[in-house]
Design a protein around this motif. Structure first.
Motif, PDB file in Angstrom:
ATOM      1  N   ALA A 183       0.805  -2.805   0.128  1.00  0.00           N
ATOM      2  CA  ALA A 183      -0.521  -2.297  -0.232  1.00  0.00           C
ATOM      3  C   ALA A 183      -1.397  -2.031   0.985  1.00  0.00           C
ATOM      4  O   ALA A 183      -2.416  -1.348   0.883  1.00  0.00           O
ATOM      5  CB  ALA A 183      -1.220  -3.278  -1.164  1.00  0.00           C
ATOM      6  N   MET A 184      -1.018  -2.568   2.123  1.00  0.00           N
ATOM      7  CA  MET A 184      -1.744  -2.280   3.370  1.00  0.00           C
ATOM      8  C   MET A 184      -1.061  -1.150   4.151  1.00  0.00           C
ATOM      9  O   MET A 184      -1.500  -0.787   5.236  1.00  0.00           O
ATOM     10  CB  MET A 184      -1.800  -3.521   4.264  1.00  0.00           C
ATOM     11  CG  MET A 184      -2.480  -4.741   3.654  1.00  0.00           C
ATOM     12  SD  MET A 184      -4.271  -4.565   3.455  1.00  0.00           S
ATOM     13  CE  MET A 184      -4.856  -4.681   5.162  1.00  0.00           C
ATOM     14  N   VAL A 222      -0.108  -7.786  10.099  1.00  0.00           N
ATOM     15  CA  VAL A 222      -0.707  -7.924   8.777  1.00  0.00           C
ATOM     16  C   VAL A 222      -0.157  -9.218   8.178  1.00  0.00           C
ATOM     17  O   VAL A 222       1.050  -9.437   8.177  1.00  0.00           O
ATOM     18  CB  VAL A 222      -0.343  -6.740   7.862  1.00  0.00           C
ATOM     19  CG1 VAL A 222      -1.089  -6.851   6.544  1.00  0.00           C
ATOM     20  CG2 VAL A 222      -0.640  -5.419   8.546  1.00  0.00           C
ATOM     21  N   VAL A 223      -1.051 -10.070   7.698  1.00  0.00           N
ATOM     22  CA  VAL A 223      -0.666 -11.383   7.180  1.00  0.00           C
ATOM     23  C   VAL A 223      -1.153 -11.526   5.751  1.00  0.00           C
ATOM     24  O   VAL A 223      -2.295 -11.163   5.447  1.00  0.00           O
ATOM     25  CB  VAL A 223      -1.310 -12.510   8.021  1.00  0.00           C
ATOM     26  CG1 VAL A 223      -0.947 -13.868   7.450  1.00  0.00           C
ATOM     27  CG2 VAL A 223      -0.900 -12.406   9.469  1.00  0.00           C
ATOM     28  N   THR A 235      -6.884  -0.114   3.760  1.00  0.00           N
ATOM     29  CA  THR A 235      -7.650  -1.205   3.173  1.00  0.00           C
ATOM     30  C   THR A 235      -8.170  -0.788   1.790  1.00  0.00           C
ATOM     31  O   THR A 235      -7.825   0.277   1.283  1.00  0.00           O
ATOM     32  CB  THR A 235      -8.831  -1.584   4.083  1.00  0.00           C
ATOM     33  OG1 THR A 235      -9.728  -0.475   4.129  1.00  0.00           O
ATOM     34  CG2 THR A 235      -8.340  -1.906   5.501  1.00  0.00           C
ATOM     35  N   ARG A 236      -9.021  -1.634   1.218  1.00  0.00           N
ATOM     36  CA  ARG A 236      -9.554  -1.344  -0.117  1.00  0.00           C
ATOM     37  C   ARG A 236     -10.830  -0.513  -0.066  1.00  0.00           C
ATOM     38  O   ARG A 236     -11.304  -0.059  -1.106  1.00  0.00           O
ATOM     39  CB  ARG A 236      -9.865  -2.658  -0.832  1.00  0.00           C
ATOM     40  CG  ARG A 236      -8.649  -3.520  -1.056  1.00  0.00           C
ATOM     41  CD  ARG A 236      -9.030  -4.831  -1.723  1.00  0.00           C
ATOM     42  NE  ARG A 236      -7.836  -5.603  -2.077  1.00  0.00           N
ATOM     43  CZ  ARG A 236      -7.849  -6.737  -2.760  1.00  0.00           C
ATOM     44  NH1 ARG A 236      -9.002  -7.238  -3.163  1.00  0.00           N
ATOM     45  NH2 ARG A 236      -6.733  -7.374  -3.048  1.00  0.00           N
ATOM     46  N   MET A 261      -6.270   1.388  -0.906  1.00  0.00           N
ATOM     47  CA  MET A 261      -5.107   1.003  -1.719  1.00  0.00           C
ATOM     48  C   MET A 261      -5.134  -0.490  -1.951  1.00  0.00           C
ATOM     49  O   MET A 261      -5.616  -1.263  -1.122  1.00  0.00           O
ATOM     50  CB  MET A 261      -3.825   1.420  -0.989  1.00  0.00           C
ATOM     51  CG  MET A 261      -2.551   1.198  -1.770  1.00  0.00           C
ATOM     52  SD  MET A 261      -1.213   2.330  -1.275  1.00  0.00           S
ATOM     53  CE  MET A 261      -0.812   1.731   0.365  1.00  0.00           C
ATOM     54  N   LEU A 262      -4.555  -0.905  -3.081  1.00  0.00           N
ATOM     55  CA  LEU A 262      -4.214  -2.312  -3.316  1.00  0.00           C
ATOM     56  C   LEU A 262      -3.040  -2.356  -4.276  1.00  0.00           C
ATOM     57  O   LEU A 262      -2.639  -1.331  -4.835  1.00  0.00           O
ATOM     58  CB  LEU A 262      -5.402  -3.138  -3.809  1.00  0.00           C
ATOM     59  CG  LEU A 262      -6.307  -2.679  -4.929  1.00  0.00           C
ATOM     60  CD1 LEU A 262      -5.554  -2.361  -6.185  1.00  0.00           C
ATOM     61  CD2 LEU A 262      -7.359  -3.732  -5.241  1.00  0.00           C
ATOM     62  N   ASP A 263      -2.479  -3.537  -4.430  1.00  0.00           N
ATOM     63  CA  ASP A 263      -1.405  -3.668  -5.407  1.00  0.00           C
ATOM     64  C   ASP A 263      -1.960  -4.314  -6.663  1.00  0.00           C
ATOM     65  O   ASP A 263      -2.890  -5.127  -6.617  1.00  0.00           O
ATOM     66  CB  ASP A 263      -0.213  -4.457  -4.853  1.00  0.00           C
ATOM     67  CG  ASP A 263      -0.528  -5.922  -4.598  1.00  0.00           C
ATOM     68  OD1 ASP A 263      -1.664  -6.224  -4.162  1.00  0.00           O
ATOM     69  OD2 ASP A 263       0.354  -6.763  -4.814  1.00  0.00           O
ATOM     70  N   VAL A 276       1.803  -2.800  11.367  1.00  0.00           N
ATOM     71  CA  VAL A 276       1.253  -1.479  11.068  1.00  0.00           C
ATOM     72  C   VAL A 276       0.719  -0.909  12.384  1.00  0.00           C
ATOM     73  O   VAL A 276       0.166  -1.664  13.197  1.00  0.00           O
ATOM     74  CB  VAL A 276       0.147  -1.587   9.980  1.00  0.00           C
ATOM     75  CG1 VAL A 276      -1.067  -2.339  10.477  1.00  0.00           C
ATOM     76  CG2 VAL A 276      -0.261  -0.233   9.440  1.00  0.00           C
ATOM     77  N   ALA A 319      -3.767   0.745   8.986  1.00  0.00           N
ATOM     78  CA  ALA A 319      -3.677  -0.029   7.745  1.00  0.00           C
ATOM     79  C   ALA A 319      -4.569   0.591   6.677  1.00  0.00           C
ATOM     80  O   ALA A 319      -5.640   1.117   6.974  1.00  0.00           O
ATOM     81  CB  ALA A 319      -4.098  -1.474   8.000  1.00  0.00           C
ATOM     82  N   ASP A 334       1.851  -7.245  -1.120  1.00  0.00           N
ATOM     83  CA  ASP A 334       0.560  -7.205  -0.418  1.00  0.00           C
ATOM     84  C   ASP A 334       0.679  -6.451   0.911  1.00  0.00           C
ATOM     85  O   ASP A 334      -0.256  -5.765   1.329  1.00  0.00           O
ATOM     86  CB  ASP A 334       0.041  -8.621  -0.167  1.00  0.00           C
ATOM     87  CG  ASP A 334      -0.552  -9.248  -1.417  1.00  0.00           C
ATOM     88  OD1 ASP A 334      -1.357  -8.569  -2.086  1.00  0.00           O
ATOM     89  OD2 ASP A 334      -0.226 -10.398  -1.726  1.00  0.00           O
TER      90      ASP A 334
END
Lengths: 320, 320
Positions: free
Chosen positions: A76-77, A41-42, A143-144, A207-209, A136, A141, A73
Motif C-alpha cells: 500500500a506504500m 518502509v516499516v 501515502t494516504r 493509497m491504502l490497503d 522504496v 512512497a 501494508d
C-alpha cells in the motif's frame, strides 16, 4: 505434543538462509543495509487469537496470512518487501502446529523474496506479531494524503470475498458451492497486492490497503487527503458477491463494510486511466474505477437511478 | 474506564513529534533513511503479562521497561538506538493505564533520542511487542561470535539485582531497607547500557546483553564463539547482593542465574583493559573483569581457595 526448548524451536523452524541480509537470526539483532537511494518502509500488525482469527484456524494458512497482511501494508506504500522479523507468543510448544505455521509463513516470505531475519518466541496466549521492512526509492512512497478533488477512486481485485467467507464460517450465510473456495481462500490466504503496489508508483496519488472495510478505510484516505468521495453504485464489483451468497443486500454490505481482503484502494488522476488499465491487464488483476474524489467532504453513493445517499464508515475498530 | 476508538487511542497516546524520520505514525508504514555508511540493526522482544511481568505491574514502569529491554539488544550490538514501533494487545481501553504506559514508554524513548514511528493497537490478552532500530557504522557491530581464547570476560554494572528484586516481590527473600529501591528499580526500570555499548565498539570482540541469566547468556556467547570460559569467584560482583539479602548462597545463585538486569557481557583482548577502565570511569559504570575465555569448551568457576568447579547454564527458557 512435547515440550522443546525455545532455542531449539527458533533454530528448527524459523531459521532459513537469507539472500540480502548481513546478519540474520541468532544474535541480539539482525543487520542489513539499504540499497542506495532507498527509503526504508516499516510496518507492524499484530494478530491475536480470538480477535483476528478463530481458534482452530489451520496453522499453515495462519502462517501465510500473518505475513501477508503485513506485506499488504508495504504494498500500500508502493514498497518492495525485503525483510521481516516475527515475535510469537504460544500457549505451548506444539511442534506440529509450529511446523505448519512456519511452513505457511515462509511460503509467503519466499513468494515475495522476503528474508526472515529475526524474532522472539515466548509463552503466552497465542499472538503473532511480525514487523516487515520494504524499500522504496526516496520520495516515491504512496501515502494516504495525496488525493485531490477530481481524481478517480479505484480498488483492486475482488473486495468483499473474505468477509463473505467469514460470514459463512460463522453460519450467517450460505455460500454456493462454486464460490466457497474463493471466499474462504480470500479469508484464510489473502494475497498481498505487492506487484500492483509497485506498478502504481507514479500513477496513484494516495493509497491504502483495505483491512477494516472499504468505507472505513476510504474514510482514512479522505481524512488524510482532506477530500470527500462519490461512489458509483453501477461500478461496484458486486456481481461475484451476489452470485456467491444470492443476497443482494448482504453483498452490498459486505462490499462496503467487510474487511480482511487486503485489496488496494487508491486515488489516481483521470489521465492515468489507460496506464492503470494496462497494469491490471499485465497482472491479470481487475482494476475497478468505483468513484470520484470531491472537494466536499463526506461519502455519497450514487444509485443506478441517479439518487444520492450519504454513507457512513463503520469499519472494524477494536475498541469501539 | 471507558471505551474509546482504536484510532483515538493511537492518536492521543502514541503520536509525538519525531526528529529524524521522514514519515511517522498514521499511514500504512513509516519511512526513514539511514545515514551514509550505516547498517540498520533490528531487534524485537515481546513482553507477555504473566510470563514477563506480573498483573498489577505499575503501567509507567512497564512502559519504560518494554522499550528498555529492546534498546538493550541494540546496545549489545554496539548500535545507536534511533527508531521504534510498538504493537500492543490490551484487554480493554483503560485510558488511565494506557496513558501511564505511554508516559513510561516515551520517557525511555526520549532519554535515548528514539523516534516512535508506528505501531498497532488491538484487543487481546495484554501483550507488548516493540521492534527497535539502531544504526551502526558498517562492519562495526559487535556480534556474539568473536571471542577468542585468552580474552577477558567482562560484565557491566550490578548484575543480579533484578532477580533479587523479583525474589523479594515473590516472598522468596527479604531485602534490607537500604537495598530495596535499588533491586526493585533494577527489575522495574532497567537502564539499557546504550552508552557502554557504543563505547565498547572497537574494544569488545563479542557481546550480548544478559536477559536470561549470566551463565545462560554466557553459554550463548561461548557457543557462538566456539570457546569456553573460566570465571574467577573473587572477581564476581557479589558484595552488594550479599548486603541486600544477607544470604551468600542466594547472592551467588542470583548473580549466576538471575535474569532481567540487561547488563552487557563481553569479551575483550587483554590490551583493552585500560580503555575499558577509562570507559567505566567516564560513564560512572562499574566494569567487572570476571574471567577468561578458554580454548577448552564449558564453564568453570575458580573458587577463592583455587578449587575448580564446572558450572551449568540454566537460564530462563520459555518452553523448557
Amino acid at each position: 505434543m512435547f515440550l522443546v526448548s525455545e532455542f531449539d524451536l527458533i533454530r528448527r523452524h524459523f531459521t532459513r538462509p537469507t539472500h540480502h541480509t548481513d546478519l540474520g537470526v541468532g544474535d541480539d539483532g539482525a543487520l542489513f543495509r539499504l540499497r542506495p537511494g532507498m527509503q526504508l518502509v516499516v510496518s507492524t500488525d499484530m494478530l491475536v487469537e480470538g480477535t483476528h482469527f478463530l481458534p482452530g484456524t489451520p496453522a499453515e494458512d495462519l502462517g501465510w496470512k500473518t505475513l501477508a497482511v503485513n506485506l499488504s501494508d508495504l504494498a500500500a506504500m508502493g514498497a518492495e518487501p525485503r525483510w521481516a522479523v516475527l515475535a510469537v507468543a504460544l500457549p505451548d510448544a506444539d511442534t506440529a502446529w509450529i511446523s505448519a505455521f512456519a511452513a505457511g509463513f515462509f511460503a509467503c516470505a519466499e513468494a515475495h523474496d522476503v528474508d526472515v531475519i529475526g524474532g522472539d518466541t515466548t509463552r503466552g496466549p497465542r499472538n503473532l506479531c511480525p514487523t516487515v521492512f520494504g524499500e522504496v526509492p526516496t520520495g516515491q512512497a504512496i501515502t494516504r494524503g495525496g488525493a485531490r478533488p477530481g481524481d478517480d477512486l479505484w480498488i483492486t481485485g475482488a473486495p468483499g470475498r473474505a468477509a463473505l467467507g467469514l460470514a459463512a464460517q460463522q453460519g450467517r450465510c450460505e455460500l454456493r458451492a462454486a464460490h466457497q473456495e474463493s471466499c474462504i481462500g480470500a479469508l484464510q490466504r489473502p494475497v498481498p497486492r505487492v506487484a500492483a503496489g509497485l506498478g502504481l508508483r507514479g500513477l496513484a496519488r494516495a493509497m491504502l490497503d483495505v483491512s477494516d472495510g472499504l468505507l472505513g478505510d476510504l474514510g482514512h484516505l479522505l481524512r488524510a487527503s482532506g477530500t470527500g468521495a462519490v461512489l458509483d453504485a453501477t461500478a461496484l464489483p458486486e456481481a461475484e458477491l451476489q452470485a456467491a451468497c444470492g443476497a443482494p443486500e448482504l453483498a452490498r454490505q459486505t462490499l462496503l463494510h467487510g474487511g480482511d481482503d487486503y485489496e488496494l484502494l487508491f486515488a489516481a488522476p483521470v489521465e492515468a486511466r489507460p496506464a492503470i488499465a494496462a497494469l491490471g491487464a499485465r497482472l491479470s488483476l481487475p482494476m475497478h474505477r468505483i468513484g470520484t474524489f470531491t472537494a466536499r467532504t463526506g461519502i455519497e453513493l450514487v444509485e443506478v437511478d441517479g439518487s444520492r445517499m450519504p454513507l457512513t464508515p463503520r469499519g472494524f475498530d477494536h475498541f469501539a
